[in-house]
Design a protein around this motif. Structure first.
Motif, PDB file in Angstrom:
ATOM      1  N   GLU A   6       0.929  -0.946  -0.055  1.00  0.00           N
ATOM      2  CA  GLU A   6       0.044  -0.378  -0.021  1.00  0.00           C
ATOM      3  C   GLU A   6       0.850   1.128  -0.118  1.00  0.00           C
ATOM      4  OE1 GLU A   6      -3.821  -0.880   2.640  1.00  0.00           O
ATOM      5  OE2 GLU A   6      -1.261  -1.889   3.499  1.00  0.00           O
ATOM      6  N   ILE A   7       0.371   2.442  -0.839  1.00  0.00           N
ATOM      7  CA  ILE A   7       0.898   3.295  -0.466  1.00  0.00           C
ATOM      8  C   ILE A   7       0.104   4.629  -0.906  1.00  0.00           C
ATOM      9  CG2 ILE A   7       1.611   2.873  -3.326  1.00  0.00           C
ATOM     10  CD1 ILE A   7       4.181   5.147  -3.319  1.00  0.00           C
ATOM     11  N   ARG A  48      -0.894   4.905  10.887  1.00  0.00           N
ATOM     12  CA  ARG A  48      -0.127   4.043  10.644  1.00  0.00           C
ATOM     13  C   ARG A  48       1.058   4.152  10.568  1.00  0.00           C
ATOM     14  NH1 ARG A  48      -2.887   1.648   5.259  1.00  0.00           N
ATOM     15  NH2 ARG A  48      -1.454  -0.268   6.064  1.00  0.00           N
ATOM     16  N   ALA A  49       1.814   5.280  10.191  1.00  0.00           N
ATOM     17  CA  ALA A  49       2.927   5.746   9.642  1.00  0.00           C
ATOM     18  C   ALA A  49       3.684   6.551  10.628  1.00  0.00           C
ATOM     19  CB  ALA A  49       3.592   6.715   8.593  1.00  0.00           C
ATOM     20  N   ASN A  50       3.147   6.052  12.355  1.00  0.00           N
ATOM     21  CA  ASN A  50       3.787   6.808  13.338  1.00  0.00           C
ATOM     22  C   ASN A  50       3.696   7.880  13.580  1.00  0.00           C
ATOM     23  OD1 ASN A  50       4.191   3.663  14.592  1.00  0.00           O
ATOM     24  ND2 ASN A  50       5.939   3.598  13.289  1.00  0.00           N
ATOM     25  N   GLY A  51       3.130   9.071  13.098  1.00  0.00           N
ATOM     26  CA  GLY A  51       3.208  10.965  12.960  1.00  0.00           C
ATOM     27  C   GLY A  51       2.891  10.914  11.783  1.00  0.00           C
ATOM     28  N   LYS A  52       4.235   9.777  10.966  1.00  0.00           N
ATOM     29  CA  LYS A  52       5.135  10.556   9.546  1.00  0.00           C
ATOM     30  C   LYS A  52       3.460  11.279   9.103  1.00  0.00           C
ATOM     31  CE  LYS A  52       9.486   8.442  10.002  1.00  0.00           C
ATOM     32  NZ  LYS A  52       9.669   7.821   9.711  1.00  0.00           N
ATOM     33  N   ARG A  53       3.323  12.549   8.363  1.00  0.00           N
ATOM     34  CA  ARG A  53       2.539  13.302   7.488  1.00  0.00           C
ATOM     35  C   ARG A  53       3.011  13.264   6.044  1.00  0.00           C
ATOM     36  NH1 ARG A  53      -1.638  14.457  10.114  1.00  0.00           N
ATOM     37  NH2 ARG A  53      -2.155  16.235   8.247  1.00  0.00           N
ATOM     38  N   SER A  54       4.142  13.057   5.702  1.00  0.00           N
ATOM     39  CA  SER A  54       5.315  13.699   4.689  1.00  0.00           C
ATOM     40  C   SER A  54       4.262  11.963   3.018  1.00  0.00           C
ATOM     41  CB  SER A  54       6.074  13.613   4.388  1.00  0.00           C
ATOM     42  OG  SER A  54       6.987  12.732   4.901  1.00  0.00           O
ATOM     43  N   VAL A  55       4.337  12.440   2.123  1.00  0.00           N
ATOM     44  CA  VAL A  55       4.053  11.549   1.254  1.00  0.00           C
ATOM     45  C   VAL A  55       5.314  11.187   0.519  1.00  0.00           C
ATOM     46  CG1 VAL A  55       2.147  11.590   0.968  1.00  0.00           C
ATOM     47  CG2 VAL A  55       2.928  13.088  -0.406  1.00  0.00           C
ATOM     48  N   PRO A  56       5.286  10.232  -0.081  1.00  0.00           N
ATOM     49  CA  PRO A  56       4.741   8.585   0.231  1.00  0.00           C
ATOM     50  C   PRO A  56       4.658   8.560   1.549  1.00  0.00           C
ATOM     51  CG  PRO A  56       6.675   7.523  -1.662  1.00  0.00           C
ATOM     52  CD  PRO A  56       6.633  10.147  -0.904  1.00  0.00           C
ATOM     53  N   GLN A  57       3.737   7.558   1.621  1.00  0.00           N
ATOM     54  CA  GLN A  57       4.179   6.798   2.850  1.00  0.00           C
ATOM     55  C   GLN A  57       4.219   4.590   2.750  1.00  0.00           C
ATOM     56  OE1 GLN A  57       5.446   6.930   6.055  1.00  0.00           O
ATOM     57  NE2 GLN A  57       6.080   9.433   5.442  1.00  0.00           N
ATOM     58  N   ILE A  58       4.240   4.618   2.744  1.00  0.00           N
ATOM     59  CA  ILE A  58       4.378   2.625   2.016  1.00  0.00           C
ATOM     60  C   ILE A  58       4.611   1.239   3.160  1.00  0.00           C
ATOM     61  CG2 ILE A  58       5.588   1.288   0.484  1.00  0.00           C
ATOM     62  CD1 ILE A  58       7.353   4.213  -0.622  1.00  0.00           C
ATOM     63  N   PHE A  59       3.568   0.288   3.033  1.00  0.00           N
ATOM     64  CA  PHE A  59       3.340  -0.173   3.335  1.00  0.00           C
ATOM     65  C   PHE A  59       3.644  -1.428   2.864  1.00  0.00           C
ATOM     66  CE2 PHE A  59       1.779   3.452   5.460  1.00  0.00           C
ATOM     67  CZ  PHE A  59       1.744   3.647   6.422  1.00  0.00           C
ATOM     68  N   ILE A  60       4.209  -2.622   3.537  1.00  0.00           N
ATOM     69  CA  ILE A  60       4.102  -4.321   2.689  1.00  0.00           C
ATOM     70  C   ILE A  60       4.231  -4.900   4.174  1.00  0.00           C
ATOM     71  CG2 ILE A  60       5.714  -6.085   1.905  1.00  0.00           C
ATOM     72  CD1 ILE A  60       7.255  -3.077   0.631  1.00  0.00           C
ATOM     73  N   ASN A  61       2.704  -5.426   3.702  1.00  0.00           N
ATOM     74  CA  ASN A  61       2.382  -7.139   4.098  1.00  0.00           C
ATOM     75  C   ASN A  61       2.398  -5.897   5.867  1.00  0.00           C
ATOM     76  OD1 ASN A  61       1.706  -8.624   2.383  1.00  0.00           O
ATOM     77  ND2 ASN A  61       3.894  -9.104   2.779  1.00  0.00           N
ATOM     78  N   ARG A  63       3.106  -3.959   7.440  1.00  0.00           N
ATOM     79  CA  ARG A  63       4.391  -2.972   7.968  1.00  0.00           C
ATOM     80  C   ARG A  63       4.497  -1.813   7.371  1.00  0.00           C
ATOM     81  NH1 ARG A  63      10.971  -5.121   7.082  1.00  0.00           N
ATOM     82  NH2 ARG A  63      12.136  -3.195   7.409  1.00  0.00           N
ATOM     83  N   HIS A  64       5.533  -0.209   8.278  1.00  0.00           N
ATOM     84  CA  HIS A  64       5.376   0.462   7.819  1.00  0.00           C
ATOM     85  C   HIS A  64       7.006   0.316   6.886  1.00  0.00           C
ATOM     86  CE1 HIS A  64       6.730   5.284   8.361  1.00  0.00           C
ATOM     87  NE2 HIS A  64       5.491   4.935   6.994  1.00  0.00           N
ATOM     88  N   VAL A  65       6.904   0.744   5.942  1.00  0.00           N
ATOM     89  CA  VAL A  65       8.616   0.750   5.267  1.00  0.00           C
ATOM     90  C   VAL A  65       9.298   2.317   4.993  1.00  0.00           C
ATOM     91  CG1 VAL A  65       8.253  -1.538   4.729  1.00  0.00           C
ATOM     92  CG2 VAL A  65       8.432   0.402   2.985  1.00  0.00           C
TER      93      VAL A  65
END
Length: 89
Positions: A6-7, A48-61, A63-65
């Motif tokens: 997911e991105i 979902r991204a532990n407070g990060k608001r910049s893009v992109p934010q990427i998740f694999i299974n 898990r926030h990467v």
């Protein structure tokens, strides 16, 4: 079963375009959430991204990467392929 990728993106963000290009190059199917101007979606992403608001934010299974730089770092060390091969349990 393929990894669930997911991105969160903005349509004109160069980092988002670069991250998506890497995923496409690797033949990865992903779900894109284009959050242009949608503060509720950005808040959800940040949660979902532990407070990060910049893009992109990427998740694999689920898990926030991280963002684009982290995705390319994972690719350069070979860890990205490993994450993408490990399907969701």
């Amino acid at each position: 079963m393929a990894a669930n990728v997911e991105i969160y993106t903005w349509s004109t963000c160069p980092f988002c375009l670069r991250a998506k290009a890497l995923l496409v190059k690797k033949g990865v199917d992903f779900t894109e959430y284009c959050i242009d101007g949608d503060e509720d979606a950005r808040d959800e992403m940040a949660q979902r991204a532990n407070g990060k608001r910049s893009v992109p934010q990427i998740f694999i299974n689920d898990r926030h990467v991280g963002g684009c730089d982290e995705l390319y770092d994972l690719d350069s060390t070979g860890e990205l392929d490993s994450l993408l091969e490990n399907s969701a349990a």
